[in-house]
Design a protein around this motif. Structure first.
Motif, PDB file in Angstrom:
ATOM      1  N   THR A 387       0.836  -1.192   0.000  1.00  0.00           N
ATOM      2  CA  THR A 387       0.000   0.000   0.000  1.00  0.00           C
ATOM      3  C   THR A 387       0.874   1.246   0.000  1.00  0.00           C
ATOM      4  OG1 THR A 387      -1.671   1.254   1.237  1.00  0.00           O
ATOM      5  CG2 THR A 387      -0.153  -0.091   2.524  1.00  0.00           C
ATOM      6  N   THR A 389      -0.726   4.052   1.191  1.00  0.00           N
ATOM      7  CA  THR A 389      -1.377   4.871   2.206  1.00  0.00           C
ATOM      8  C   THR A 389      -0.467   5.017   3.411  1.00  0.00           C
ATOM      9  OG1 THR A 389      -2.434   2.934   3.209  1.00  0.00           O
ATOM     10  CG2 THR A 389      -3.657   4.100   1.475  1.00  0.00           C
ATOM     11  N   GLU A 393      -3.046   4.908   8.448  1.00  0.00           N
ATOM     12  CA  GLU A 393      -4.355   4.799   7.817  1.00  0.00           C
ATOM     13  C   GLU A 393      -4.608   3.363   7.378  1.00  0.00           C
ATOM     14  OE1 GLU A 393      -4.878   7.512   4.613  1.00  0.00           O
ATOM     15  OE2 GLU A 393      -4.426   9.301   5.811  1.00  0.00           O
ATOM     16  N   GLU A 394      -5.802   2.879   7.684  1.00  0.00           N
ATOM     17  CA  GLU A 394      -6.179   1.527   7.287  1.00  0.00           C
ATOM     18  C   GLU A 394      -6.846   1.551   5.918  1.00  0.00           C
ATOM     19  OE1 GLU A 394      -5.722  -1.603   9.266  1.00  0.00           O
ATOM     20  OE2 GLU A 394      -4.200  -0.081   9.706  1.00  0.00           O
ATOM     21  N   PRO A 395      -6.451   0.655   5.010  1.00  0.00           N
ATOM     22  CA  PRO A 395      -7.117   0.617   3.706  1.00  0.00           C
ATOM     23  C   PRO A 395      -8.592   0.260   3.838  1.00  0.00           C
ATOM     24  CG  PRO A 395      -5.348  -1.029   3.860  1.00  0.00           C
ATOM     25  CD  PRO A 395      -5.411  -0.329   5.155  1.00  0.00           C
ATOM     26  N   GLU A 396      -9.392   0.658   2.853  1.00  0.00           N
ATOM     27  CA  GLU A 396     -10.832   0.405   2.904  1.00  0.00           C
ATOM     28  C   GLU A 396     -11.147  -1.082   2.937  1.00  0.00           C
ATOM     29  OE1 GLU A 396     -12.973   2.343  -0.147  1.00  0.00           O
ATOM     30  OE2 GLU A 396     -12.175   4.343   0.290  1.00  0.00           O
ATOM     31  N   HIS A 397     -10.394  -1.871   2.186  1.00  0.00           N
ATOM     32  CA  HIS A 397     -10.657  -3.306   2.115  1.00  0.00           C
ATOM     33  C   HIS A 397      -9.476  -4.056   2.724  1.00  0.00           C
ATOM     34  CE1 HIS A 397     -14.010  -2.297  -0.477  1.00  0.00           C
ATOM     35  NE2 HIS A 397     -13.186  -1.591  -1.238  1.00  0.00           N
ATOM     36  N   ALA A 398      -9.367  -4.021   4.040  1.00  0.00           N
ATOM     37  CA  ALA A 398      -8.271  -4.677   4.760  1.00  0.00           C
ATOM     38  C   ALA A 398      -8.772  -6.013   5.298  1.00  0.00           C
ATOM     39  CB  ALA A 398      -7.780  -3.784   5.898  1.00  0.00           C
ATOM     40  N   ASP A 399      -8.451  -7.082   4.601  1.00  0.00           N
ATOM     41  CA  ASP A 399      -8.973  -8.390   4.996  1.00  0.00           C
ATOM     42  C   ASP A 399      -7.876  -9.419   5.225  1.00  0.00           C
ATOM     43  OD1 ASP A 399      -8.081  -8.635   2.447  1.00  0.00           O
ATOM     44  OD2 ASP A 399      -9.932  -9.474   1.615  1.00  0.00           O
TER      45      ASP A 399
END
Length: 491
Positions: A387, A389, A393-399
């Motif tokens: 990433t 970012t 900051e946490e990404p929107e799709h952090a799985d």
């Protein structure tokens, strides 16, 4: 120019001509060519011209046409002369942009491998090089009293220097050419770096490395198997050198625990000196970073800083960490934000949380981070996902938080989005895994915005100590516990 029959005095050295054969007699530094160096190796060191005979005949690199037949001569690729300074391939200090950030895990070279899509984790490397004698080495690739790049291996702890003879496929030691002998260095592996500077008057480069006697300026002469060295500062280096404002700066241990910074130019001449009078504990020092107007050496207690003021004067200062905060060097480089700010990944023992602390200014600025991030500069990895970012900051799709795999970025390209990383599986968490001494399976991968390609796998203790370098059109991976240095052709 040709001074008399059979003898040619050229910038590359003194050559002797016998019938149709040319042989280097003395290097550009006026030293006899070593009897241990073959004609093929001399040609490799100098980037010598060659004809279409089989086997080819070599000519001085200044020749474009054969003096015997008048036919055009071949020449090595120009890219062979691009320099590499360990550990992460910053450009020579007097060839890059003055505003480039330095000290991160970033190189100005592309990292894309040839035939990238066809590579597999189980594949063999394209090329190999034998290891130097036992030690823990760093690798330089640059022109040293020659036109072409030579590969130099340095063990800082023992001050041992070797040069790779590609034609003979062996490492040979470089011996001192004068009374001075290179001193050893006691900095830890993770805190060591070097600078390279190109000579303004010759096709040669000098190495600048930290030692117990100050900053060493080394000038290798590959074909004569020798080197010159000058130590500047006459005190132990407590951190590694880094360039900013057209000088190479290094912190030295002065009297009464004070820190004395010295700055030298590309020729090794002392041009600047600044002392920080306060007592500073530099235990746990990490790699420095620099930007257009300053440099920072992060250590366990805080940040040592050099800053160029509006009047041109360079000042030294020290900034302690916020309460309960300590740096985590094992997570890689500081993060370089899009606005030019540097952020060091740290841990706050009071809150039991990871935090990022801004280090390019004296005023404390701290941001909480949700998960550990491993960083190479402008790119970081959230477990196994690349990433851009910021680490807080946490990404929107952090799985991927439940995954037991994570990627350690070893090297990032500043001319693309490619990263060479080390993919590791662990059930004990990233921080515990990075402190393990056990043998660990790993996979080398090329990661970009397009895809991830895994191109090699191995099993060794502390694989994150792998050092990458670029030489002779290939990316190489060295680890002192692996039997050979592995190489992959670059696109």
């Amino acid at each position: 120019m040709k001074e008399k029959d059979g003898e040619w005095a050229l910038p590359s050295g003194s050559w002797q001509q016998t019938n149709e054969a040319f042989a280097l007699a003395e290097t550009a530094r006026g030293r006899p060519v070593s009897a241990h160096v073959s004609a093929v190796d001399v040609a490799g060191f100098l980037g010598a011209a060659f004809d279409d005979a089989r086997p080819p005949r070599f000519y001085p690199p200044e020749f474009t046409h054969s003096p015997l037949t008048g036919k055009s001569l071949g020449a090595p690729p120009v890219s062979a002369a691009i320099g590499w300074a360990p550990p992460f391939g910053n450009a020579p200090m007097n060839t890059g942009s003055a505003t480039d950030a330095r000290g991160l895990r970033r190189t100005q070279r592309t990292l894309a491998l040839s035939d990238l899509k066809a590579r597999r984790a189980e594949s063999e490397p394209d090329r190999t090089i034998e290891l130097p004698p036992p030690g823990e080495y760093q690798f330089f690739s640059a022109p040293f009293a020659s036109n072409a790049a030579s590969l130099i291996a340095l063990d800082p702890a023992t001050a041992s220097l070797f040069v790779w003879l590609a034609g003979s496929r062996e490492w040979l030691p470089l011996e001192r050419a004068s009374h001075s002998l290179l001193d050893e260095c006691r900095l830890p592996h993770h805190a060591w770096r070097a600078e390279i500077a190109k000579s303004a008057n010759a096709p040669a480069s000098s190495l600048f490395v930290p030692t117990q006697s100050g900053l060493a300026c080394i000038t290798p002469d590959a074909a004569s198997l020798s080197y010159d060295v000058e130590h500047i500062g006459n005190a132990p280096a407590v951190g590694s050198p880094i360039a900013f404002d057209n000088l190479i700066w290094v912190p030295l241990q002065a009297a009464n625990a004070a820190i004395r910074f010295i700055g030298v130019d590309a020729e090794g001449t002392l041009k600047g000196e600044v002392t920080f009078e306060g007592a500073v504990n530099v235990d746990g020092i990490g790699l420095p970073v620099s930007y257009s107007r300053g440099a920072v050496w992060v250590c366990g207690d805080g940040q040592l800083r050099l800053q160029k003021q509006n009047d041109g004067v360079v000042n030294a200062s020290f900034s302690p960490w916020p309460d309960h905060v300590s740096p985590r060097f094992e997570f890689g480089s500081p993060y370089l934000a899009s606005d030019g700010a540097f952020w060091q990944f740290c841990f706050n023992t009071a809150t039991e949380r990871y935090v990022c602390v801004r280090i390019d200014r004296r005023e404390a600025e701290i941001v909480d981070a949700m998960t550990p991030r491993l960083c190479s500069g402008m790119i970081n990895f959230r477990f196994g996902s690349m990433t851009r970012t910021p680490p807080w900051e946490e990404p929107e799709h952090a799985d991927d938080a439940a995954s037991n795999e994570f990627v350690i970025p070893l090297l990032e390209s500043s001319v693309g989005d490619g990263v060479i990383g080390l993919r590791v599986a662990s059930d004990v968490g990233i921080e515990n895994a990075l402190h393990s001494k056990e043998r660990t399976p790993y996979t080398l991968c090329f990661d970009s915005s397009d895809n991830e390609v895994r191109f090699f796998s191995g099993n060794t203790p502390e694989p994150w100590r792998t050092r990458l370098f670029i030489h002779d059109g290939a990316l190489w991976a060295y680890h002192s516990r692996v039997r050979r240095i592995h190489g992959w052709k670059l696109a």
